[in-house]
Design a protein around this motif. Structure first.
Motif, mmCIF file in Angstrom:
data_model
loop_
_atom_site.group_PDB
_atom_site.id
_atom_site.type_symbol
_atom_site.label_atom_id
_atom_site.label_comp_id
_atom_site.label_asym_id
_atom_site.label_seq_id
_atom_site.Cartn_x
_atom_site.Cartn_y
_atom_site.Cartn_z
ATOM 1 N N ALA A 1 57.877 48.665 -5.120
ATOM 2 C CA ALA A 1 58.988 48.942 -6.020
ATOM 3 C C ALA A 1 60.238 48.140 -5.685
ATOM 4 C CB ALA A 1 59.325 50.436 -5.997
ATOM 5 N N THR A 2 60.408 47.725 -4.420
ATOM 6 C CA THR A 2 61.588 46.965 -3.995
ATOM 7 C C THR A 2 61.190 45.981 -2.904
ATOM 8 O OG1 THR A 2 63.103 48.820 -4.449
ATOM 9 C CG2 THR A 2 63.900 47.088 -2.984
ATOM 10 N N VAL A 3 61.692 44.763 -3.008
ATOM 11 C CA VAL A 3 61.608 43.804 -1.909
ATOM 12 C C VAL A 3 63.003 43.229 -1.682
ATOM 13 C CG1 VAL A 3 60.632 41.666 -1.010
ATOM 14 C CG2 VAL A 3 59.210 43.193 -2.398
ATOM 15 N N ASP A 4 63.502 43.396 -0.477
ATOM 16 C CA ASP A 4 64.754 42.763 -0.064
ATOM 17 C C ASP A 4 64.373 41.579 0.809
ATOM 18 O OD1 ASP A 4 67.071 41.965 1.278
ATOM 19 O OD2 ASP A 4 67.843 44.006 1.485
ATOM 20 N N PHE A 5 64.602 40.359 0.287
ATOM 21 C CA PHE A 5 64.191 39.170 1.033
ATOM 22 C C PHE A 5 65.347 38.539 1.794
ATOM 23 C CE2 PHE A 5 64.871 37.971 -3.420
ATOM 24 C CZ PHE A 5 65.790 36.938 -3.326
ATOM 25 N N GLY A 6 66.370 39.345 2.063
ATOM 26 C CA GLY A 6 67.485 38.855 2.875
ATOM 27 C C GLY A 6 68.354 37.900 2.107
ATOM 28 N N LEU B 1 62.622 51.625 2.824
ATOM 29 C CA LEU B 1 62.023 50.301 2.906
ATOM 30 C C LEU B 1 61.638 50.082 4.361
ATOM 31 C CD1 LEU B 1 64.542 48.103 0.823
ATOM 32 C CD2 LEU B 1 62.521 49.318 0.003
ATOM 33 N N LEU B 2 60.522 49.453 4.599
ATOM 34 C CA LEU B 2 60.132 49.097 5.947
ATOM 35 C C LEU B 2 60.647 47.695 6.240
ATOM 36 C CD1 LEU B 2 56.426 50.350 6.040
ATOM 37 C CD2 LEU B 2 58.531 51.620 6.538
ATOM 38 N N ARG B 3 61.491 47.585 7.261
ATOM 39 C CA ARG B 3 61.947 46.258 7.657
ATOM 40 C C ARG B 3 60.870 45.619 8.532
ATOM 41 N NH1 ARG B 3 67.795 44.252 10.101
ATOM 42 N NH2 ARG B 3 67.206 42.060 10.361
ATOM 43 N N GLY C 1 58.998 49.893 -0.516
ATOM 44 C CA GLY C 1 58.814 48.456 -0.405
ATOM 45 C C GLY C 1 59.201 47.962 0.966
ATOM 46 N N PHE C 2 59.666 46.713 1.007
ATOM 47 C CA PHE C 2 59.825 46.046 2.294
ATOM 48 C C PHE C 2 61.093 45.199 2.318
ATOM 49 C CE2 PHE C 2 55.408 46.708 1.212
ATOM 50 C CZ PHE C 2 54.995 47.483 2.277
ATOM 51 N N HIS C 3 61.546 44.991 3.537
ATOM 52 C CA HIS C 3 62.745 44.206 3.789
ATOM 53 C C HIS C 3 62.436 43.222 4.901
ATOM 54 C CE1 HIS C 3 66.377 43.367 6.199
ATOM 55 N NE2 HIS C 3 67.109 43.612 5.138
ATOM 56 N N ALA C 4 62.921 41.997 4.754
ATOM 57 C CA ALA C 4 62.822 41.013 5.834
ATOM 58 C C ALA C 4 64.046 40.120 5.782
ATOM 59 C CB ALA C 4 61.552 40.177 5.716
ATOM 60 N N TYR C 5 64.579 39.839 6.944
ATOM 61 C CA TYR C 5 65.767 38.982 7.038
ATOM 62 C C TYR C 5 65.510 37.978 8.146
ATOM 63 C CZ TYR C 5 70.718 37.707 6.955
ATOM 64 O OH TYR C 5 71.902 37.032 6.828
ATOM 65 N N MET C 6 65.331 36.729 7.773
ATOM 66 C CA MET C 6 64.871 35.731 8.728
ATOM 67 C C MET C 6 65.983 35.106 9.562
ATOM 68 S SD MET C 6 61.750 36.056 8.336
ATOM 69 C CE MET C 6 61.338 34.828 9.575
ATOM 70 N N GLY C 7 67.202 35.100 9.037
ATOM 71 C CA GLY C 7 68.276 34.475 9.800
ATOM 72 C C GLY C 7 69.495 34.256 8.934
ATOM 73 N N THR C 8 70.458 33.558 9.488
ATOM 74 C CA THR C 8 71.723 33.343 8.796
ATOM 75 C C THR C 8 72.154 31.885 8.902
ATOM 76 O OG1 THR C 8 74.002 34.129 8.626
ATOM 77 C CG2 THR C 8 73.082 33.933 10.843
#
Length: 429
Positions: free
Chosen positions: A227-232, A142-144, A189-196
């Motif tokens: 195929a995959t999205v990790d939206f944090g 996955l590309l972050r 697919g892709f990964h993005a994590y905006m914060g906590t």
């Protein structure tokens, strides 16, 4: 022992402390299960929850959450081994982090995990090299993405500004020529994590919507299957006065609508939400015993046997500055909080302050104090080796039984990895 003494699943905390010693962390399995159950009740059924081991890498915690339905998000070989030994299927594990080594990547390939989350273009090249050396199928990645948009409502922003995490969105959109040169990777697919520490559900929904839209757009530009999205995730837990719990029911309703629209366009895409703090924070209590109660220039201090060496998060860093975690007198939890105490630990630094001027019932030497909502970022984010006190015991209470899930460090444990080298102190001539 009075009826008002604090208990965990019917077991007095004093009993647990007497058996396992103090300081210690106590985790309530019922709390872990309730949190997972609530999430599964309200979130869209096709969102996979991955437990972020960085919040609390105890293998028993990981195993319990896995049995309750969580996969694993890991960021080191040790965390990867922990997840695997806890029973998590490799296809439910992702590995992320900005500083992966070749050894990390080899471990991921050996395990056959769902995806390596790549955080730089140079890392993509390294993964390709590892895949080439392997001589097997292309490595799923996955590309972050470090998005061009900003988030709001985060206690700690992780994207949308210059960061070591991920690849800037503009660079990702332009990386097709590089991907063509790397035949041993397969962008899934892709990964993005905006914060906590998001405490408003609208912020989580807004971030998720923007991430899903971005992922579709980038997939089209790069010509890859989504195929995959990790939206944090970053779902928050309130610790301090004037903070309120995240409206998880409203979050579920709005995410369900959002995901349904996305699913119509991408019926086979796996959606991942990664959660750490939200799954474990409420379940944990840090228990420390008062050694001394003293006065200094008109202020009352409790000096306890554990402090920030095990619970640095309670000190106050970033958004936590000068605010107290919830604290209880575990021997008299229902008594009037008619005294004010600053609770410190055993370290030789004025920064070893767990809570400042907190309202509590009278505290006497030998009394137990509990720092609530301490199931996340306790020992692992703390200077456990300062003054060589070592790390505390950890106990998981399940079905009315307290089980030791981590031994307390002993002096022999701490000295075992050192080597005594004896040299002549006379200066060389």
């Amino acid at each position: 022992m009075s009826e008002g003494t604090a208990q965990v699943q019917g077991i007095p905390v004093e009993t647990i402390a007497d058996e396992f010693g103090t300081p210690l962390f106590i985790y309530d399995a019922d709390s872990l299960a309730d949190t997972m159950h609530q999430l599964k009740e309200v979130l869209p059924v096709d969102i996979d929850i991955l437990y972020s081991l960085k919040a609390n890498p105890n293998i028993s915690i990981c195993s319990f959450l896995h049995r309750a339905g969580a996969g694993a998000e890991v960021s080191s070989v040790t965390e990867l081994m922990t997840a695997l030994r806890a029973g998590v299927d490799p296809t439910d594990i992702i590995f992320l982090g900005p500083g992966k080594t070749r050894a990390d990547l080899v471990a991921c390939l050996d395990a056959g995990i769902h995806a390596v989350v790549c955080e730089s273009l140079a890392e993509l090249r390294l993964v390709d090299q590892a895949g080439a050396a392997r001589g097997t199928a292309p490595v799923p990645v996955l590309l972050r993405v470090n998005p061009a948009f900003h988030s709001k409502g985060s206690g700690l922003a992780m994207g949308g500004k210059p960061r070591q995490f991920g690849i800037d969105e503009e660079q990702v959109r332009a990386c097709r020529p590089l991907l063509d040169e790397l035949p041993h990777i397969d962008v899934k697919g892709f990964h993005a994590y905006m914060g906590t520490r998001f405490l408003k559900h609208q912020d989580v929904v807004s971030n998720t919507e923007q991430i899903l839209t971005m992922a579709e757009s980038i997939a089209a530009v790069l010509g890859v299957e989504l195929a995959t999205v990790d939206f944090g995730g970053g779902l928050g837990v309130p610790y301090f006065d004037n903070e309120t719990d995240l409206d998880i029911a409203a979050l579920g309703r709005e995410l369900t609508q959002l995901v349904a629209a996305f699913r119509d366009r991408n019926p086979d895409c796996r959606l991942i939400m990664e959660l750490g703090r939200y799954l474990t924070a409420r379940a944990g209590t840090y228990v420390t015993r008062a050694l001394y109660v003293k006065e200094s220039m008109g202020e009352s201090f409790v000096v306890a046997d554990g402090g920030t060496n095990h619970h640095m998060a309670a000190v106050g860093i970033g958004s936590f500055v000068k605010r107290n975690f919830p604290v209880r007198h575990l021997g008299r939890p229902n008594a009037p909080a008619d005294r004010t105490y600053t609770v410190t630990g055993p370290l030789c630094t004025p920064n070893d302050t767990v809570v400042k001027r907190a309202a509590l019932p009278e505290v006497r030497p030998g009394d137990l104090l509990g720092i609530d909502r301490s199931g996340a970022y306790g020992p692992t984010a703390s200077p456990g080796l300062f003054l060589s006190h070592g790390y505390p015991a950890e106990v998981l209470v399940h079905a009315g039984r307290a089980a030791l899930v981590r031994d307390r460090d002993t002096p022999e444990d701490l000295l075992a990895r050192q080597h005594l080298a004896i040299f002549d102190p006379e200066p060389a001539r």
